[in-house]
Design a protein around this motif. Sequence first.
Motif, PDB file in Angstrom:
ATOM      1  N   UNK A  24      16.581   7.162  10.539  1.00 27.53           N
ATOM      2  CA  UNK A  24      15.456   6.310  10.171  1.00 27.53           C
ATOM      3  C   UNK A  24      15.334   6.256   8.649  1.00 27.53           C
ATOM      4  N   UNK A  25      14.889   5.110   8.154  1.00 26.74           N
ATOM      5  CA  UNK A  25      14.657   4.942   6.715  1.00 26.74           C
ATOM      6  C   UNK A  25      13.390   4.123   6.521  1.00 26.74           C
ATOM      7  N   UNK A  26      12.654   4.422   5.462  1.00 23.92           N
ATOM      8  CA  UNK A  26      11.435   3.693   5.117  1.00 23.92           C
ATOM      9  C   UNK A  26      11.513   3.264   3.663  1.00 23.92           C
ATOM     10  N   UNK A  27      11.339   1.973   3.422  1.00 31.64           N
ATOM     11  CA  UNK A  27      11.317   1.423   2.070  1.00 31.64           C
ATOM     12  C   UNK A  27       9.921   0.877   1.804  1.00 31.64           C
ATOM     13  N   UNK A  28       9.259   1.393   0.777  1.00 32.88           N
ATOM     14  CA  UNK A  28       7.913   0.951   0.421  1.00 32.88           C
ATOM     15  C   UNK A  28       7.947   0.265  -0.943  1.00 32.88           C
ATOM     16  N   UNK A  29       7.198  -0.835  -1.057  1.00 35.87           N
ATOM     17  CA  UNK A  29       7.189  -1.615  -2.291  1.00 35.87           C
ATOM     18  C   UNK A  29       5.808  -1.607  -2.921  1.00 35.87           C
ATOM     19  N   UNK A  30       5.750  -1.144  -4.164  1.00 35.98           N
ATOM     20  CA  UNK A  30       4.514  -1.238  -4.947  1.00 35.98           C
ATOM     21  C   UNK A  30       4.206  -2.704  -5.242  1.00 35.98           C
ATOM     22  N   UNK A  31       2.933  -3.078  -5.131  1.00 31.33           N
ATOM     23  CA  UNK A  31       2.514  -4.422  -5.510  1.00 31.33           C
ATOM     24  C   UNK A  31       2.802  -5.509  -4.496  1.00 31.33           C
TER      25      UNK A  31
END
Length: 500
Positions: free
Chosen positions: A449-456
């Motif tokens: 599993x992988x999680x990519x989070x984006x600021x803004x």
Amino acid sequence: MLYIEEPKVLISGNDFYAFPRIDQNKKRIAWIEWSHPNMPWDKSELWVGYFAESGDLTKRVCIAGGNRLLIESPSEPKWSPKGELFFVTDRGSGFWNIYKWVEQTNEIVPVYSLDAEFTRPLWVFGISSYDFLGNSDHIVFSYRQQGKSHLGVLDCDSGSISLLDIPFSDLSDVVAADDYFYIEGASASIPRSIAKVTLNESKTKVVNFSIAWSSSPDLVQYRPFFSTPELVEFPTSKSGQKAYAYFYPPSNPNFQGLPDEKPPLLVKTHGGPTAETRAILDLSVQYWTSRGWAYVDVNYGGSTGYGREYRERLLNKWGIVDVDDCCGCARFLVESGKVDGQRLCITGRSAGGYTTLASLAFRDTFKAGASLYGVGDLTLLRAETHKFESHYMDNLVGNERAYYERSPINFVNQFTCPVILFQGLEDKVVPPDQARKIYSALKEKGLPVALVEYEGEQHGFRKAENIKFTLEQQMLFFARLVGKFEVADDITPIKIENFD
């Protein structure tokens, strides 16, 4: 000194109003209204009001939608140059067709009847699927039938129809003048554009077609790489019933797949869910097909473009019908010999992300999935939504038990394959905690599993670098875990828990 009068309220009391249209003599106004728990495509009403000298409405008449025994959803009222009221509704046949109101007898008469959709669901204001050519009695219109748009001109006096041939196979809004009109459209090889279309004197044929604006004017140089979509009709889980999708085979003039190898498949689940995916040039699709993947965009039951019966398949069954259709489409393509049954992946955004997560939690068809700000918790989505959609979920899901049982976030223990999640940290529709909870549970379970989070970023990514990164990381994730091949591009991999 500029004096501005306070606006006057003409109509009130219902939950929603749209399409206020005043006639040329400024004596009448038409509008659409509807109330909870309906969405405008479920049930709405068309009204006409008459102006007094003061500007108030002295008389109101319900033109369509007021008969409780006749379910319809009128839309797009327009006054003709002669002062006649035209509109689109789906009474009787369940297809949005063009009708006219005969004021003297208060009758509704069909203008052109066809098992096709002459408008689309009212998600946004300003839809214009037809228009009058100047002061003539001719209407230029577009409609959707079996996954394709058609364009025509109707002579209201004679009732004759002239279908027009232009390069667009997908059409939306149209604005007309005397002998020409502007129309928004696209095709499998033409990006979203606006064209000026000039007609002959009798308004029956196109004499000139020119692109006035293009969203991507330089794409013609890549045309040899474009995969041409095929409309696929496949059986659903209900006996005798069909659903539809667009299948894009791999296409790259510089490479050929091995003769004994079938391509991996990526299934796309569109958002909405009351919406329609269309076979137009989309570089995010061509990204996959030019790199050896087959791609299918599914118009599962509940999608628009195929009439009311098709649209209402999803009522009380969101998370069931859409999931079954996406899984069924993938199996159909495997059985047809088009794709590799051991390399099936699925992706979706928002409501499409919900269908993706539900497919991974409640079925075992796919080997990996990608959720882009996908809905994991239906109860939370309902609690935090805005007024327009505040009852939409109840229509699609049903009772409280269904809300719980169809929320993938409550059944993360049932996931059996790798998942990659992409999430905006300022998302107010699907809060980041939903993706984080799924990520943590799958990590603890031992699944890749992988999680990519984006600021803004909010609900839908806007920054070009994030859109590009999301596309590339999906490709790399699927290639490493399912495809078992090296990607052609130079992409730096992110860490995959329980894999790296």
